[in-house]
Design a protein around this motif. Structure first.
Motif, PDB file in Angstrom:
ATOM      1  N   GLU A 283     -10.113  12.398  42.428  1.00 14.48           N
ATOM      2  CA  GLU A 283      -8.743  12.906  42.353  1.00 14.48           C
ATOM      3  C   GLU A 283      -8.103  12.683  40.983  1.00 14.48           C
ATOM      4  O   GLU A 283      -7.283  13.501  40.533  1.00 14.48           O
ATOM      5  CB  GLU A 283      -7.892  12.230  43.430  1.00 14.48           C
ATOM      6  N   ASN A 284      -8.485  11.595  40.299  1.00 10.28           N
ATOM      7  CA  ASN A 284      -7.772  11.204  39.079  1.00 10.28           C
ATOM      8  C   ASN A 284      -8.646  11.097  37.838  1.00 10.28           C
ATOM      9  O   ASN A 284      -8.126  10.831  36.754  1.00 10.28           O
ATOM     10  CB  ASN A 284      -7.082   9.848  39.307  1.00 10.28           C
ATOM     11  N   GLY A 285      -9.968  11.289  37.985  1.00 11.18           N
ATOM     12  CA  GLY A 285     -10.847  11.083  36.856  1.00 11.18           C
ATOM     13  C   GLY A 285     -11.034   9.600  36.574  1.00 11.18           C
ATOM     14  O   GLY A 285     -10.411   8.744  37.193  1.00 11.18           O
ATOM     15  N   TYR A 286     -11.911   9.307  35.619  1.00 14.63           N
ATOM     16  CA  TYR A 286     -12.188   7.904  35.291  1.00 14.63           C
ATOM     17  C   TYR A 286     -10.976   7.257  34.630  1.00 14.63           C
ATOM     18  O   TYR A 286     -10.537   6.180  35.023  1.00 14.63           O
ATOM     19  CB  TYR A 286     -13.407   7.813  34.365  1.00 14.63           C
ATOM     20  N   ARG A 287     -10.427   7.923  33.630  1.00 14.00           N
ATOM     21  CA  ARG A 287      -9.334   7.318  32.873  1.00 14.00           C
ATOM     22  C   ARG A 287      -8.052   7.214  33.683  1.00 14.00           C
ATOM     23  O   ARG A 287      -7.240   6.327  33.456  1.00 14.00           O
ATOM     24  CB  ARG A 287      -9.107   8.107  31.580  1.00 14.00           C
ATOM     25  N   GLY A 288      -7.866   8.113  34.644  1.00  8.98           N
ATOM     26  CA  GLY A 288      -6.652   8.080  35.451  1.00  8.98           C
ATOM     27  C   GLY A 288      -6.739   7.185  36.670  1.00  8.98           C
ATOM     28  O   GLY A 288      -5.776   7.057  37.431  1.00  8.98           O
ATOM     29  N   THR A 289      -7.885   6.564  36.881  1.00 12.01           N
ATOM     30  CA  THR A 289      -8.088   5.691  38.040  1.00 12.01           C
ATOM     31  C   THR A 289      -7.903   4.240  37.624  1.00 12.01           C
ATOM     32  O   THR A 289      -8.408   3.814  36.585  1.00 12.01           O
ATOM     33  CB  THR A 289      -9.503   5.882  38.620  1.00 12.01           C
ATOM     34  N   SER A 290      -7.186   3.480  38.444  1.00 10.87           N
ATOM     35  CA  SER A 290      -6.972   2.065  38.146  1.00 10.87           C
ATOM     36  C   SER A 290      -7.655   1.197  39.188  1.00 10.87           C
ATOM     37  O   SER A 290      -7.683   1.529  40.377  1.00 10.87           O
ATOM     38  CB  SER A 290      -5.472   1.734  38.106  1.00 10.87           C
ATOM     39  N   LEU A 291      -8.192   0.067  38.735  1.00 11.04           N
ATOM     40  CA  LEU A 291      -8.786  -0.894  39.661  1.00 11.04           C
ATOM     41  C   LEU A 291      -7.735  -1.453  40.596  1.00 11.04           C
ATOM     42  O   LEU A 291      -8.027  -1.752  41.767  1.00 11.04           O
ATOM     43  CB  LEU A 291      -9.460  -2.029  38.883  1.00 11.04           C
ATOM     44  N   ALA A 292      -6.515  -1.586  40.106  1.00 11.91           N
ATOM     45  CA  ALA A 292      -5.444  -2.118  40.957  1.00 11.91           C
ATOM     46  C   ALA A 292      -5.212  -1.205  42.160  1.00 11.91           C
ATOM     47  O   ALA A 292      -5.018  -1.681  43.287  1.00 11.91           O
ATOM     48  CB  ALA A 292      -4.158  -2.271  40.138  1.00 11.91           C
ATOM     49  N   ARG A 293      -5.227   0.103  41.934  1.00 14.73           N
ATOM     50  CA  ARG A 293      -5.019   1.057  43.022  1.00 14.73           C
ATOM     51  C   ARG A 293      -6.180   1.006  44.014  1.00 14.73           C
ATOM     52  O   ARG A 293      -5.975   1.026  45.231  1.00 14.73           O
ATOM     53  CB  ARG A 293      -4.873   2.460  42.437  1.00 14.73           C
ATOM     54  N   ILE A 294      -7.404   0.937  43.509  1.00 10.98           N
ATOM     55  CA  ILE A 294      -8.565   0.847  44.394  1.00 10.98           C
ATOM     56  C   ILE A 294      -8.498  -0.436  45.219  1.00 10.98           C
ATOM     57  O   ILE A 294      -8.734  -0.428  46.433  1.00 10.98           O
ATOM     58  CB  ILE A 294      -9.872   0.908  43.585  1.00 10.98           C
ATOM     59  N   ALA A 295      -8.162  -1.550  44.573  1.00  9.31           N
ATOM     60  CA  ALA A 295      -8.060  -2.829  45.278  1.00  9.31           C
ATOM     61  C   ALA A 295      -6.988  -2.774  46.358  1.00  9.31           C
ATOM     62  O   ALA A 295      -7.190  -3.243  47.489  1.00  9.31           O
ATOM     63  CB  ALA A 295      -7.763  -3.943  44.283  1.00  9.31           C
ATOM     64  N   GLU A 296      -5.859  -2.160  46.026  1.00  4.62           N
ATOM     65  CA  GLU A 296      -4.763  -2.050  47.008  1.00  4.62           C
ATOM     66  C   GLU A 296      -5.210  -1.254  48.225  1.00  4.62           C
ATOM     67  O   GLU A 296      -4.974  -1.653  49.369  1.00  4.62           O
ATOM     68  CB  GLU A 296      -3.557  -1.379  46.352  1.00  4.62           C
TER      69      GLU A 296
END
Length: 219
Positions: free
Chosen positions: A46-59
């Motif tokens: 949905e966001n690409g590599y650069r637009g993806t955050s580990l914080a969002r995945i962790a949440e």
């Protein structure tokens, strides 16, 4: 686009020999890794590599960022695991162990894959987004994308060469050029289908292309 849970699996390979059965803690850890990979796949798509955050995945995985990094030490390592998972799923579906197959047989495999891909839009979007980003040499997936295309072109070219050698295909066919054209058509249709799925029937159009191609290159 969401990815269906039954499209994803991160089960570790079984090991022969005297390996001890894994306990409940290991099973729980495997389930957590699978959940992280499912979520990361969706986020990267949905966001690409650069637009993806580990914080969002962790949440989304209901973990702290430190807990996520216990399983994957960096965002780049997580990306590599997601791409490896996607490739293993593709290869399992294609079943190319018998290469070279011959011209018509190998093209039939990819026609089948185009139909299969229409049922897994999240994985197709992941591939399209990340390969688009990976054209820059500093992208973590640049080497993966380059090597993946090289491997696929070589695999199809080898089957086309076998078709030429057997007399199935014309002697003047250029297997390397045809292989590159096949993936250009396939990936171009994937992009158009993702943008406008109601008006672009990826599987039908790719099937028509293969039929016309075979009429042109058959002996």
């Amino acid at each position: 686009m969401d990815v269906r849970p039954d499209d994803l699996s991160d089960a570790p390979p079984t090991r022969a020999g005297r390996a001890r059965p894994r306990g409940r803690g290991y099973a729980s850890g495997d389930a957590r890794r699978t959940r992280i990979l499912n979520i990361a796949l969706q986020e990267f798509a949905e966001n690409g590599y650069r637009g993806t955050s580990l914080a969002r995945i962790a949440e989304r995985a209901e973990l702290t960022q430190a807990g996520l990094l216990h399983h994957f030490r960096s965002k780049q390592e997580l990306l590599v695991a997601v791409l490896d998972l996607r490739d293993r799923m593709d290869m399992a579906h294609l079943d190319l162990a018998e290469l070279p197959l011959g011209g018509a047989a190998v093209l039939a495999k990819f026609t089948e894959l185009a139909g299969h891909n229409q049922a897994i839009p999240g994985l197709v979007q992941l591939f399209t987004v990340l390969t688009g980003e990976a054209v820059t040499t500093d992208h973590p997936a640049h080497g993966w994308a380059r090597d993946r295309y090289a491997l696929l072109r070589a695999s199809v070219a080898a089957s086309l060469e076998a078709g030429v050698a057997s007399g199935e295909l014309r002697a003047d066919v250029d297997p390397t050029a045809v292989a590159a054209q096949v993936f250009a058509m396939m990936d171009g249709l994937q992009l158009q289908w993702l943008l406008d799925p109601e008006h672009v029937d990826m599987a039908a159009l790719f099937g028509d292309y293969v039929e016309h191609l075979l009429r042109r290159i058959r002996a």
